[in-house]
Design a protein around this motif. Structure first.
Motif, PDB file in Angstrom:
ATOM      1  N   GLU A  32       0.830  -1.209   0.000  1.00  0.00           N
ATOM      2  CA  GLU A  32       0.000   0.000   0.000  1.00  0.00           C
ATOM      3  C   GLU A  32       0.860   1.252   0.000  1.00  0.00           C
ATOM      4  N   ALA A  33       2.076   1.123   0.545  1.00  0.00           N
ATOM      5  CA  ALA A  33       2.966   2.285   0.625  1.00  0.00           C
ATOM      6  C   ALA A  33       3.913   2.344  -0.568  1.00  0.00           C
ATOM      7  N   ALA A  34       4.058   1.185  -1.262  1.00  0.00           N
ATOM      8  CA  ALA A  34       5.078   1.097  -2.305  1.00  0.00           C
ATOM      9  C   ALA A  34       4.592   1.677  -3.626  1.00  0.00           C
ATOM     10  N   ASP A  35       5.554   2.083  -4.467  1.00  0.00           N
ATOM     11  CA  ASP A  35       5.254   2.529  -5.821  1.00  0.00           C
ATOM     12  C   ASP A  35       5.390   1.382  -6.811  1.00  0.00           C
ATOM     13  N   TYR A  36       6.377   0.508  -6.552  1.00  0.00           N
ATOM     14  CA  TYR A  36       6.606  -0.655  -7.411  1.00  0.00           C
ATOM     15  C   TYR A  36       6.725  -1.884  -6.523  1.00  0.00           C
ATOM     16  N   GLY A  37       6.111  -2.969  -6.950  1.00  0.00           N
ATOM     17  CA  GLY A  37       6.132  -4.160  -6.111  1.00  0.00           C
ATOM     18  C   GLY A  37       6.345  -5.428  -6.909  1.00  0.00           C
ATOM     19  N   ILE A  38       6.983  -6.387  -6.257  1.00  0.00           N
ATOM     20  CA  ILE A  38       7.109  -7.730  -6.813  1.00  0.00           C
ATOM     21  C   ILE A  38       6.640  -8.696  -5.735  1.00  0.00           C
ATOM     22  N   VAL A  39       5.661  -9.555  -6.093  1.00  0.00           N
ATOM     23  CA  VAL A  39       5.260 -10.594  -5.152  1.00  0.00           C
ATOM     24  C   VAL A  39       6.151 -11.799  -5.410  1.00  0.00           C
ATOM     25  N   GLY A  40       6.952 -12.134  -4.434  1.00  0.00           N
ATOM     26  CA  GLY A  40       7.853 -13.265  -4.612  1.00  0.00           C
ATOM     27  C   GLY A  40       8.799 -13.367  -3.429  1.00  0.00           C
ATOM     28  N   ASP A  41       9.525 -14.458  -3.397  1.00  0.00           N
ATOM     29  CA  ASP A  41      10.475 -14.707  -2.315  1.00  0.00           C
ATOM     30  C   ASP A  41      11.732 -13.882  -2.581  1.00  0.00           C
ATOM     31  N   VAL A  42      12.014 -12.979  -1.671  1.00  0.00           N
ATOM     32  CA  VAL A  42      13.132 -12.059  -1.874  1.00  0.00           C
ATOM     33  C   VAL A  42      14.451 -12.815  -2.098  1.00  0.00           C
ATOM     34  N   GLN A  43      14.567 -13.981  -1.459  1.00  0.00           N
ATOM     35  CA  GLN A  43      15.823 -14.726  -1.618  1.00  0.00           C
ATOM     36  C   GLN A  43      16.001 -15.254  -3.036  1.00  0.00           C
ATOM     37  N   LYS A  44      14.870 -15.462  -3.724  1.00  0.00           N
ATOM     38  CA  LYS A  44      14.963 -15.928  -5.118  1.00  0.00           C
ATOM     39  C   LYS A  44      15.025 -14.750  -6.080  1.00  0.00           C
ATOM     40  N   VAL A  45      14.235 -13.710  -5.795  1.00  0.00           N
ATOM     41  CA  VAL A  45      14.121 -12.586  -6.733  1.00  0.00           C
ATOM     42  C   VAL A  45      15.369 -11.705  -6.705  1.00  0.00           C
ATOM     43  N   LEU A  46      15.926 -11.509  -5.503  1.00  0.00           N
ATOM     44  CA  LEU A  46      16.979 -10.505  -5.359  1.00  0.00           C
ATOM     45  C   LEU A  46      18.232 -10.790  -6.201  1.00  0.00           C
ATOM     46  N   PRO A  47      18.730 -12.033  -6.237  1.00  0.00           N
ATOM     47  CA  PRO A  47      19.912 -12.267  -7.086  1.00  0.00           C
ATOM     48  C   PRO A  47      19.662 -11.916  -8.552  1.00  0.00           C
ATOM     49  N   GLN A  48      18.455 -12.221  -9.048  1.00  0.00           N
ATOM     50  CA  GLN A  48      18.128 -11.867 -10.445  1.00  0.00           C
ATOM     51  C   GLN A  48      18.038 -10.361 -10.618  1.00  0.00           C
ATOM     52  N   LEU A  49      17.451  -9.700  -9.599  1.00  0.00           N
ATOM     53  CA  LEU A  49      17.330  -8.243  -9.660  1.00  0.00           C
ATOM     54  C   LEU A  49      18.732  -7.615  -9.654  1.00  0.00           C
ATOM     55  N   ASN A  50      19.612  -8.169  -8.819  1.00  0.00           N
ATOM     56  CA  ASN A  50      20.983  -7.648  -8.772  1.00  0.00           C
ATOM     57  C   ASN A  50      21.654  -7.774 -10.142  1.00  0.00           C
ATOM     58  N   ASP A  51      21.421  -8.913 -10.802  1.00  0.00           N
ATOM     59  CA  ASP A  51      21.990  -9.092 -12.150  1.00  0.00           C
ATOM     60  C   ASP A  51      21.456  -8.029 -13.101  1.00  0.00           C
ATOM     61  N   ALA A  52      20.142  -7.759 -12.987  1.00  0.00           N
ATOM     62  CA  ALA A  52      19.532  -6.766 -13.876  1.00  0.00           C
ATOM     63  C   ALA A  52      20.105  -5.373 -13.609  1.00  0.00           C
ATOM     64  N   PHE A  53      20.314  -5.042 -12.341  1.00  0.00           N
ATOM     65  CA  PHE A  53      20.907  -3.733 -12.017  1.00  0.00           C
ATOM     66  C   PHE A  53      22.360  -3.664 -12.497  1.00  0.00           C
ATOM     67  N   ARG A  54      23.089  -4.782 -12.348  1.00  0.00           N
ATOM     68  CA  ARG A  54      24.485  -4.803 -12.812  1.00  0.00           C
ATOM     69  C   ARG A  54      24.551  -4.525 -14.307  1.00  0.00           C
ATOM     70  N   LYS A  55      23.647  -5.179 -15.036  1.00  0.00           N
ATOM     71  CA  LYS A  55      23.597  -5.015 -16.485  1.00  0.00           C
ATOM     72  C   LYS A  55      23.280  -3.550 -16.820  1.00  0.00           C
ATOM     73  N   PHE A  56      22.315  -2.990 -16.099  1.00  0.00           N
ATOM     74  CA  PHE A  56      21.923  -1.593 -16.317  1.00  0.00           C
ATOM     75  C   PHE A  56      23.105  -0.653 -16.070  1.00  0.00           C
ATOM     76  N   LYS A  57      23.813  -0.902 -14.954  1.00  0.00           N
ATOM     77  CA  LYS A  57      24.940  -0.023 -14.604  1.00  0.00           C
ATOM     78  C   LYS A  57      26.056  -0.121 -15.640  1.00  0.00           C
ATOM     79  N   ALA A  58      26.227  -1.339 -16.176  1.00  0.00           N
ATOM     80  CA  ALA A  58      27.277  -1.523 -17.176  1.00  0.00           C
ATOM     81  C   ALA A  58      26.947  -0.768 -18.461  1.00  0.00           C
ATOM     82  N   GLU A  59      25.639  -0.635 -18.722  1.00  0.00           N
ATOM     83  CA  GLU A  59      25.220  -0.012 -19.984  1.00  0.00           C
ATOM     84  C   GLU A  59      24.994   1.492 -19.864  1.00  0.00           C
ATOM     85  N   ASN A  60      24.911   2.009 -18.619  1.00  0.00           N
ATOM     86  CA  ASN A  60      24.576   3.424 -18.455  1.00  0.00           C
ATOM     87  C   ASN A  60      25.687   4.186 -17.734  1.00  0.00           C
TER      88      ASN A  60
END
Lengths: 249, 324
Positions: B296-324
């Motif tokens: 209710e307080a968040a702007d963006y949300g993912i329903v999922g197990d943080v332990q599974k989602v976070l490593p993938q999210l980190n990869d996505a951020f790494r890729k973004f940082k490498a490209e920007n």
């Protein structure tokens, strides 16, 4: 040694805040009142110090500025273990007036250590303790997360940006305390509740200290737009939205 | 009384963004009042750093250094600020709402009989009566506070006004100070983490909750913080369990933060937690429970197990940082 703890009476921190229909006040009907959480931690630490002092701390007193309605909260503080209570009989108009009233009530009472919470959970003023120290012309240490008494010396940790300082002070001193000062607030026992009924709760007449500030109008927080949900198997979409939509990274 | 005095606290001789923010804020109030924006800096700060305040509308900076101001002490600091306010005929005195402001602004308030608003969230909505907005009940409501005294003190919430350049010619002047305000309180040790991004300064905060299950599972949190140059934080149960230090606890009874971006990872969003983070500009939540109040307080949300989602999210951020 005599310790004083300043107590504020606040709505339970889980209270859903409702405004009056003209939005000039907060609707406090049906509110559960509690000891301000930081003041409760201060009281807990004061009691721990007294219990381990081998008798050198003779008393833990509490003081509060408020009307008769807050006596239930003061009785709870007595049930937890405070020895005696003072209630200055005035509505707590602002931090300046409250600090002024407390200063007048205690200036001749020779407290060695005065503990105040760093803020109250209602109006979030972070002002009363420092103002009290100035009115009483006493030394003070703010943002205190640890307090020990070693002989004549009072040792305190003061939180600073990125860490803490260890401070040595002498009584009399005011410590304005925050998280860490005590771990768990105490729950009154049945025996404590019984004993609290017989403990002194003195009503002190107010001196008519003037407030300098006034809350005149309230507005509810703006409703937030619905949370945008992203599939768990597509975290790249979150990165995309943060970059292109929120423009935050 | 049309002048505005701004206490520009330094951190190891440097001004942080929050100080340029109060310089911007104070000089805007001075313009509205038709007065000058004057800063006071205590302790050793290099001339170039002092002059940088001119970018944000400060026309004069008063300085005092030496033994009295080497380490932070309530008494000499509060005395010097009150003295400067008198000397400069300042009607409004501005602080950044920091630990230092909590320690000294109330003392200055009593010295000057100046009504104080702590953690203001914006400019005065009215100069007569002088009315300042602030949050109450940790953001569960906004309030207008009227300051009735001739002098006023405002401590501004961090990240609530932003930086506004308004270049001014700036002069540096020494403030004569008395030694009688020395304090009997001694600092006997200082413990400071170096090289770490501090929670109150962080533009991005990565915060973990009970959903991480154990202290051993914090590595992906630290990784995300490193990728984004963020500070790490946690919810109350996590610090109570001893998984993370108390200094990382954000929430009503811990630290109140207002970053641009807040990641609530495995945090359900108890009302006390939300009270500490609701000023964040954007909140991202990952939680297994789709009905968790954090969404209710968040702007963006993912329903999922943080332990599974976070490593993938980190990869996505790494890729973004490498490209920007």
């Amino acid at each position: 040694m005599k310790i004083l703890v300043c107590i504020s009476n606040v709505p339970d921190t889980t209270t859903r805040i409702k405004l009056s229909s003209d939005q000039n006040a907060i609707d406090l009907s049906n509110v559960q009142w509690i000891i301000n959480p930081w003041d409760e931690l201060a009281l807990t630490r004061a009691l721990e110090l007294k219990e381990s002092s081998g008798g050198s701390i003779e008393s833990v007193s509490i003081i509060h500025v408020g009307n008769a309605g807050s006596e239930a909260t003061l009785r709870k503080a007595l049930a937890i273990g405070a020895d005696d209570a003072m209630r200055v009989d005035a509505a707590p108009a602002d931090a300046y007036a409250v600090a002024h009233e407390i200063a007048e009530a205690v200036k001749d009472k020779n407290f060695d250590l005065i503990l105040c919470g760093i803020e109250s959970s209602d109006y979030n003023g972070s002002a009363m303790g420092g103002m009290l120290a100035e009115f009483l012309n006493m030394e003070s240490v703010s943002s205190v997360s640890k307090l020990e008494i070693e002989g004549a010396e009072i040792k305190l940790n003061r939180e600073i940006a990125g860490g803490y300082e260890v401070i040595a002070a002498q009584a009399p001193v005011i410590a304005i305390v925050q998280k860490g000062i005590a771990i768990e607030p105490r729950i009154p026992s049945m025996r404590g509740i019984m004993m609290a009924r017989k403990k002194p709760l003195v009503v002190v007449p107010a001196t008519g200290a003037k407030a300098l500030t006034e809350f005149v109008h309230y507005t509810p927080p703006q409703p937030k737009a619905a949370c945008k949900m992203i599939a768990a198997d597509n975290p790249a979409e979150l990165v995309n939205l943060l970059h292109n939509e929120a423009k935050i990274i | 009384m049309n002048n505005v005095l701004i206490y520009t606290e330094n951190f190891d001789g440097k001004f942080k963004k929050s100080i340029y923010e109060i310089a911007s804020y104070g000089s805007e109030i001075a313009r509205q009042l038709g007065g000058q924006a004057i800063a006071i800096s205590l302790g050793d700060v290099a001339e170039g750093e002092l002059k940088s305040l001119g970018t944000f509308g400060i026309s004069k900076v008063l300085t005092a250094s030496g033994d009295l101001f080497d380490t932070f002490q309530n008494l000499p600091y509060a005395a010097a600020i009150a003295q400067a306010a008198n000397q400069e005929n300042a009607g409004v005195i501005i602080f950044s709402a920091s630990n230092i402001a909590k320690a000294i602004a109330p003392r200055v308030s009593v010295k000057l009989k100046a009504g104080m608003v702590f953690a203001a969230t914006g400019l005065p909505s009215n100069l007569n009566p002088f009315t300042v907005p602030k949050k109450v009940f940790h953001g569960k409501a906004f309030a207008d506070v009227v300051v009735g005294s001739e002098r006023k003190i405002i401590s501004l919430s961090q990240n609530s006004f932003g930086l506004r350049e308004h270049p001014a010619d700036i002069v540096i002047e020494a403030l004569p100070t008395e030694t009688s305000t020395a304090s009997a309180i001694r600092v006997i040790d200082t413990q400071k983490a170096s090289g770490k991004i501090l929670l109150n300064d962080a533009e991005i905060i990565v915060s973990g909750g009970r959903g991480l299950k154990s202290a051993d599972n914090w590595q992906p949190i630290e990784e995300l913080a490193e990728i984004l140059g963020a500070a790490t934080a946690c919810s109350r149960p996590v610090s109570d369990e001893g998984w993370r230090p108390h200094s990382e606890h954000v929430g009503q009874t811990g630290k109140i933060v207002a970053p641009n971006l807040y990641f609530a990872l495995g945090i359900s969003g108890a009302i006390q937690h939300l009270a500490g983070v609701s000023s964040s500009k954007v909140i991202v939540a990952i939680n297994t429970d789709k009905d968790a109040p954090i969404f209710e307080a968040a702007d963006y949300g993912i329903v999922g197990d943080v332990q599974k989602v976070l490593p993938q999210l980190n990869d996505a951020f790494r890729k973004f940082k490498a490209e920007n």
